[in-house]
Design a protein around this motif. Structure first.
Motif, PDB file in Angstrom:
ATOM      1  N   UNK A  22       0.761  -1.131  -0.002  1.00  9.68           N
ATOM      2  CA  UNK A  22       0.123   0.019   0.042  1.00  9.68           C
ATOM      3  C   UNK A  22       0.938   1.295  -0.073  1.00  9.68           C
ATOM      4  N   UNK A  23       2.113   1.252   0.938  1.00  7.75           N
ATOM      5  CA  UNK A  23       2.596   2.475   0.922  1.00  7.75           C
ATOM      6  C   UNK A  23       3.895   2.649   0.046  1.00  7.75           C
ATOM      7  N   UNK A  24       4.415   1.497  -0.228  1.00  4.80           N
ATOM      8  CA  UNK A  24       5.763   1.824  -1.086  1.00  4.80           C
ATOM      9  C   UNK A  24       5.365   1.088  -2.584  1.00  4.80           C
ATOM     10  N   UNK A  25       4.234   0.535  -2.811  1.00  2.00           N
ATOM     11  CA  UNK A  25       3.942   0.094  -4.024  1.00  2.00           C
ATOM     12  C   UNK A  25       4.195  -1.356  -4.536  1.00  2.00           C
ATOM     13  N   UNK A  26       4.980  -1.878  -3.714  1.00  2.00           N
ATOM     14  CA  UNK A  26       5.338  -3.465  -3.925  1.00  2.00           C
ATOM     15  C   UNK A  26       5.770  -3.888  -2.644  1.00  2.00           C
ATOM     16  N   UNK A  27       5.703  -5.077  -2.697  1.00  3.54           N
ATOM     17  CA  UNK A  27       6.103  -6.058  -1.324  1.00  3.54           C
ATOM     18  C   UNK A  27       7.177  -6.744  -1.376  1.00  3.54           C
ATOM     19  N   UNK A  28       7.826  -7.205  -0.529  1.00  2.00           N
ATOM     20  CA  UNK A  28       8.839  -8.327  -0.569  1.00  2.00           C
ATOM     21  C   UNK A  28       8.370  -9.530  -0.840  1.00  2.00           C
ATOM     22  N   UNK A  29       9.460 -10.487  -1.521  1.00  2.00           N
ATOM     23  CA  UNK A  29       8.876 -11.773  -1.770  1.00  2.00           C
ATOM     24  C   UNK A  29       8.405 -12.731  -0.588  1.00  2.00           C
ATOM     25  N   UNK A  45      12.579 -10.507   2.562  1.00  2.00           N
ATOM     26  CA  UNK A  45      13.722 -11.057   1.460  1.00  2.00           C
ATOM     27  C   UNK A  45      13.009 -10.646   0.077  1.00  2.00           C
ATOM     28  N   UNK A  46      13.728 -10.334  -0.686  1.00  2.00           N
ATOM     29  CA  UNK A  46      13.407 -10.053  -2.121  1.00  2.00           C
ATOM     30  C   UNK A  46      12.855  -8.547  -2.173  1.00  2.00           C
ATOM     31  N   UNK A  47      13.744  -7.522  -1.521  1.00  2.00           N
ATOM     32  CA  UNK A  47      13.280  -6.098  -1.671  1.00  2.00           C
ATOM     33  C   UNK A  47      13.542  -5.430  -3.012  1.00  2.00           C
ATOM     34  N   UNK A  48      14.822  -5.616  -3.290  1.00  2.00           N
ATOM     35  CA  UNK A  48      15.281  -4.735  -4.540  1.00  2.00           C
ATOM     36  C   UNK A  48      14.897  -5.265  -5.882  1.00  2.00           C
ATOM     37  N   UNK A  49      14.698  -4.403  -6.660  1.00  2.00           N
ATOM     38  CA  UNK A  49      14.323  -4.766  -8.104  1.00  2.00           C
ATOM     39  C   UNK A  49      15.555  -5.012  -8.633  1.00  2.00           C
ATOM     40  N   UNK A  50      15.471  -5.760 -10.191  1.00  2.00           N
ATOM     41  CA  UNK A  50      16.471  -6.137 -10.951  1.00  2.00           C
ATOM     42  C   UNK A  50      17.353  -4.884 -11.190  1.00  2.00           C
ATOM     43  N   UNK A  51      16.840  -3.659 -11.561  1.00  2.00           N
ATOM     44  CA  UNK A  51      17.314  -2.537 -11.739  1.00  2.00           C
ATOM     45  C   UNK A  51      18.187  -1.995 -10.698  1.00  2.00           C
ATOM     46  N   UNK A  52      17.608  -1.915  -9.469  1.00  2.00           N
ATOM     47  CA  UNK A  52      18.354  -1.749  -8.399  1.00  2.00           C
ATOM     48  C   UNK A  52      19.748  -2.422  -8.024  1.00  2.00           C
ATOM     49  N   UNK A  53      19.459  -3.455  -8.206  1.00  2.00           N
ATOM     50  CA  UNK A  53      20.730  -4.694  -8.041  1.00  2.00           C
ATOM     51  C   UNK A  53      21.777  -4.153  -9.006  1.00  2.00           C
ATOM     52  N   UNK A  54      21.434  -3.986 -10.213  1.00  2.00           N
ATOM     53  CA  UNK A  54      22.563  -3.191 -11.445  1.00  2.00           C
ATOM     54  C   UNK A  54      23.157  -1.741 -10.833  1.00  2.00           C
ATOM     55  N   UNK A  55      22.139  -1.009 -10.119  1.00  2.00           N
ATOM     56  CA  UNK A  55      22.671   0.401  -9.851  1.00  2.00           C
ATOM     57  C   UNK A  55      23.735   0.103  -8.492  1.00  2.00           C
ATOM     58  N   UNK A  56      23.268  -1.100  -7.663  1.00  2.00           N
ATOM     59  CA  UNK A  56      24.251  -1.494  -6.536  1.00  2.00           C
ATOM     60  C   UNK A  56      25.585  -1.847  -6.984  1.00  2.00           C
ATOM     61  N   UNK A  57      25.992  -2.087  -8.175  1.00  2.00           N
ATOM     62  CA  UNK A  57      27.320  -2.774  -8.535  1.00  2.00           C
ATOM     63  C   UNK A  57      28.319  -1.556  -8.329  1.00  2.00           C
TER      64      UNK A  57
END
Length: 120
Positions: A22-29, A45-57
């Motif tokens: 409701x608040x963040x727009x998506x939930x964890x796995x 678990x499963x907080x980050x999106x695939x794009x965020x993993x890429x940015x975290x490099x």
């Protein structure tokens, strides 16, 4: 009927998952909650999106994602405190959180005024 520790932990997990959506727009796995003395520890678990993993490099990217995600969660802290009080009947006196950019896991710790575990 008295509620069990496991029931309360499950209710907190469900409520935090709903809050995320409701608040963040998506939930964890997955969400797992544990009550330990005067603390409620929530493992998401499963907080980050695939794009965020890429940015975290990169270090700069990782720090940006961690800061942004932290600010988002902190902006909803009053609702999180309300969830904890509604389910447990106890007020939280502090909130601590961190996010792993490697695993995409977030840990939330709610420190309560009283030892809730001793009530079970």
């Amino acid at each position: 009927m008295e509620k069990s520790k496991g029931f309360i932990e499950s209710e907190i997990s469900k409520a935090i998952t709903k809050w995320e959506k409701d608040f963040l727009g998506r939930g964890s796995l997955s969400v797992k909650t544990n009550i330990l003395q005067d603390m409620i520890i929530v493992n998401l678990q499963g907080i980050l999106t695939p794009a965020e993993y890429t940015v975290c490099e990169t270090k700069t990217g990782m720090l940006t994602i961690k800061r942004t995600r932290s600010e988002l969660v902190e902006s909803g802290i009053e609702e999180l405190y309300e969830i904890i009080q509604t389910i447990t009947g106890e007020k939280a006196k502090s909130f601590h959180t961190d996010l792993s950019s490697r695993t995409g896991e977030r840990v939330m710790v709610f420190k309560l005024f009283n030892d809730i575990e001793s009530k079970f």
